[in-house]
Write an enzyme that holds these catalytic residues in place. Structure first.
Site, PDB file in Angstrom:
ATOM      1  N   GLU A  81     -19.394 -14.250 126.831  1.00  0.00           N
ATOM      2  CA  GLU A  81     -19.961 -13.099 127.521  1.00  0.00           C
ATOM      3  C   GLU A  81     -19.108 -11.842 127.318  1.00  0.00           C
ATOM      4  O   GLU A  81     -19.636 -10.762 127.109  1.00  0.00           O
ATOM      5  CB  GLU A  81     -20.096 -13.418 129.022  1.00  0.00           C
ATOM      6  CG  GLU A  81     -20.811 -12.365 129.839  1.00  0.00           C
ATOM      7  CD  GLU A  81     -22.293 -12.235 129.506  1.00  0.00           C
ATOM      8  OE1 GLU A  81     -22.769 -12.982 128.624  1.00  0.00           O
ATOM      9  OE2 GLU A  81     -22.953 -11.374 130.098  1.00  0.00           O
ATOM     10  N   ASP A  82     -17.809 -11.985 127.350  1.00  0.00           N
ATOM     11  CA  ASP A  82     -16.954 -10.803 127.406  1.00  0.00           C
ATOM     12  C   ASP A  82     -16.107 -10.530 126.160  1.00  0.00           C
ATOM     13  O   ASP A  82     -15.406  -9.527 126.114  1.00  0.00           O
ATOM     14  CB  ASP A  82     -15.987 -10.915 128.607  1.00  0.00           C
ATOM     15  CG  ASP A  82     -16.734 -10.899 129.924  1.00  0.00           C
ATOM     16  OD1 ASP A  82     -17.887 -10.428 129.928  1.00  0.00           O
ATOM     17  OD2 ASP A  82     -16.180 -11.353 130.932  1.00  0.00           O
TER      18      ASP A  82
END
Ligand code: MN
Length: 718
Positions: A81-82
């Site tokens: 996600e990051d």
């Protein structure tokens, strides 16, 4: 750059090793390095290096005694996600199972929960569960949330803190409770409570601190007394003073409308005993020594709570006349009550490792879920099949609509609102256009397209699966059918009056209602329209004793339009909707422009045939049931009808493409295609084509005949 000394890495491995000798040390180390590297340029709101977060999440997971893959998922949970990492890369490095777990957590993180009041909280909880097809995904998500709550105070924007706290209170804490993780639930709630209601939190906290100070060693001395008493009677027990959380005290005050001072169980103890039988012996000893507070005894050992919780609860007037609450349980019961599903997992780990762990996980979660519902919730979603059989979809505004699996766009529309269902013409699912019968999947974002001209169609009944949609469609169709039967019946009666050279008179019919044995005028029309009451019988009752001169012409009356109406015009049969009171016969597939007749069939209404339909030959004598029909222009959107064409084509590549092109060029659609005969040289097939009228179909057939691959093309009926 390494931020922490190797010691941290070794500590994590050691922790897993302490409860799981099978630990894959090398893989954990690899995940540690991978995540640290991936997050290396990020920091947390606290200013800490970002990697601190996944590491803490992994540590929380070790406290739950979870397996190597879950610990690694904790370390990697934010990489996709990051950071620049991809699921494919994770799979390459850590294998399929870990990749699936990370993917699951990533998907959960991407779900946007509603910001304001979380009125659909229960649905969101179910949704999160449905999305976590492996319980470990949910456990990692909960650990992630727990660490985020522990560091909540670092977030500077108060609205953001509040939103996260509300979400935790409404969604994650109940989820933790649902899967039996009481300890996690308590902590999540307590931090959320501090954020949401800081005044109440601090005042309760102050009271607790004051009491602790005032009581001094009270708790310790009572615990020692209980322990000594049990030992004297030959029972080995551990006794812990149990501190209540401010939030649980607050809830109790609210629930029982009590002031803080009236709460009896601020002092509470847990008595942990080796054997189940001894729990009861201990209870007897305690009750014999101190008097029990009436109404406080509960035996959850013989009757466990629905989430599997087991314990004996009682309250006594204890040493020094303090009212104290006591919970008696075994070590195993204690562990399950603290760690819930995670504890179940470690107990069963050995047994289920080899045989399809994935499925067992889900099964176990669902079993526990089913057990965990309170009686009030029980009716709402009783069986786990029901739960597995649900899909959760979103409106464009983000409202969650739970539906049975297999639900279509129309079911969704009716679930939103009856008016939305009644007028839906299609939908966009995740931005893509889909037809009304399209089945929805978990997590779909559904935008219903509506038109004022739309009405529920009897055809929808063929694919909707929710009761709400079904009954709304039925209700509409019944209402519509009655209106159309009424209109049809009135037309039939007007014709009967005309044939007798009588002026049509509703008054005459109304006066005859008792003889007709019908309550009101409209019902006479409906009965005639449905064919329940024949027009001649009705006339004889309306005008008793009258001599009817006009009998029907033999060989059937003139039942079709003198001249066909404009074949290109949009059609409707005397204003009636095909499929309700008027049906187009399956034998001859009448199309606008065909010369048609109607046959009145009891309770069905009018069946429309082409004038040359063979079916009619057998019925020609039964003239009472013939109805005069013609295609009438309505000025509305053109209706769509199915025309059937029989084709004999050369057996070679590309033939079907040629035919489809012809149909498409005439703005029509192939709705069905069946190959009925096939030999080395030729195919014979039936093609159903959706057209507006006869002319369009004739044009298509003509065009087909011009193709070199087409041997014959003929319109067929039946
Ligand atoms: Mn995270």
């Amino acid at each position: 750059m390494r931020i922490w000394p190797l010691k941290k890495q070794a500590q994590l491995v050691e922790k897993v090793k302490s409860y799981d000798p099978q630990v894959n040390e090398a893989l954990i180390t690899k995940a540690y390095d991978y995540s640290e590297q991936a997050h290396s340029d990020q920091t947390r709101a606290s200013g800490d290096p970002y990697f601190m977060h996944p590491l803490k999440v992994a540590e929380i997971l070790t406290e739950m005694h979870l397996d190597t893959n879950t610990i690694i998922t904790g370390l990697l949970h934010d990489t996709v996600e990051d950071t620049l990492s991809t699921i494919e890369e994770i799979e390459e490095n850590f294998g399929k199972e870990i990749a699936q777990l990370v993917d699951g957590v990533t998907k959960l993180s991407r779900i946007e929960l509603p910001t304001e009041s979380i009125r659909e909280a229960e649905n969101f909880r179910k949704f999160l569960l449905a999305m976590s097809n492996d319980i470990r995904v949910l456990l990692v998500k909960l650990a992630d949330r727990l660490h985020n709550m522990r560091t909540l105070h670092h977030i500077t924007a108060p609205e953001k803190r509040r939103r996260i706290a509300l979400e935790t209170m409404e969604i994650y804490a109940p989820l933790a409770e649902r899967i039996g993780m009481r300890k996690m639930k308590d902590e999540l709630e307590d931090i959320a409570f501090r954020e949401i209601n800081p005044e109440a939190y601090s005042s309760i906290n102050q009271r607790l601190t004051y009491l602790k100070k005032k009581g001094g060693n009270l708790s310790k001395s009572i615990a020692a007394k209980i322990k000594r008493l049990l030992k004297k009677n030959g029972i080995k027990a551990q006794v812990f003073g149990r501190e209540k959380t401010p939030y649980s005290i607050w809830m109790k005050m609210e629930r029982n409308h009590l002031g803080f001072e009236q709460l009896s169980d601020v002092i509470a103890f847990r008595v942990i005993i080796e054997k189940v039988e001894d729990c009861y012996v201990a209870l007897g000893i305690i009750h014999k020594t101190w008097s029990m507070v009436p109404g406080t005894f509960d035996d959850y050992i013989s009757t466990p709570k629905r989430n599997g919780y087991q314990s004996i609860h009682t309250a006594i007037i204890g040493p020094d006349s303090y009212r104290v609450e006591i919970q008696i349980r075994t070590e195993k019961m204690h562990e399950i009550s603290e760690r819930g599903v995670a504890a179940h997992w470690s107990y069963k780990q050995g047994a289920s490792e080899k045989d399809g762990t994935q499925y067992k996980w889900l099964q176990e979660l669902l079993e526990i879920l089913e057990l965990a519902t309170t009686p009030e919730e029980f009716l709402e979603h009783t069986k786990l099949e029901m739960f597995q059989d649900q899909v959760f979809c979103f409106t464009p505004k983000g409202d969650l609509i739970p539906l049975p699996r297999g639900s279509t766009v129309v079911d969704f529309a009716y679930a939103v609102h009856t008016a939305v269902g009644d007028t839906c013409v299609g939908a966009k699912v995740n931005g893509r256009h889909v037809p009304l019968r399209h089945q929805l999947e978990n997590g779909d974002r559904v935008e219903i397209l509506r038109s004022k001209a739309q009405h529920p169609s009897p055809r929808w009944e063929g694919f909707v699966i929710t009761g709400k949609a079904r009954s709304a469609i039925k209700r509409y169709v019944r209402k519509q059918a009655n209106a159309e039967f009424g209109e049809l019946g009135k037309t039939i009666l007007q014709r009967a009056f005309r044939q007798e050279n009588l002026e049509f008179s509703e008054k005459a019919i109304t006066q005859a209602l008792p003889r007709l044995d019908v309550g009101k005028l409209e019902d006479v029309y409906i009965e005639v329209g449905k064919g329940v009451l024949a027009d001649r019988a009705a006339m004889e009752l309306i005008f008793p004793g009258m001599d009817f001169k006009h009998t029907r012409k033999k060989g059937g009356p003139k039942l079709w339009a003198e001249k066909p109406s404009d074949p290109d015009a949009a059609i409707s049969i005397k204003g009636l909707t095909p499929g309700v009171a008027v049906h187009l016969a399956d034998c001859c597939h009448p199309l606008p422009g065909d010369r048609i007749v109607g046959l009145l069939e009891k309770n069905k209404g009018v069946i429309t045939h082409t004038i040359d339909c063979e079916t009619l030959e057998n019925l020609i004598g039964d003239e009472d049931s013939w109805v005069d029909l013609s295609w009438l222009s309505q000025g509305e959107k053109p209706g769509i009808f199915a025309g059937r064409v029989s084709l004999v084509v050369v057996n070679e590549a590309g033939v079907l493409g040629n035919i489809a092109t012809v149909v498409a060029k005439h703005n029509a659609n192939i709705s069905n295609l069946k190959i009925v005969d096939r030999d080395p040289d030729f195919f014979t097939m039936l093609v159903d084509i959706e057209v507006r009228n006869v002319k369009q179909l004739t044009d298509i057939i003509t065009a087909m005949r011009t193709l070199s691959v087409v041997s014959t093309a003929t319109r067929i009926r039946g």
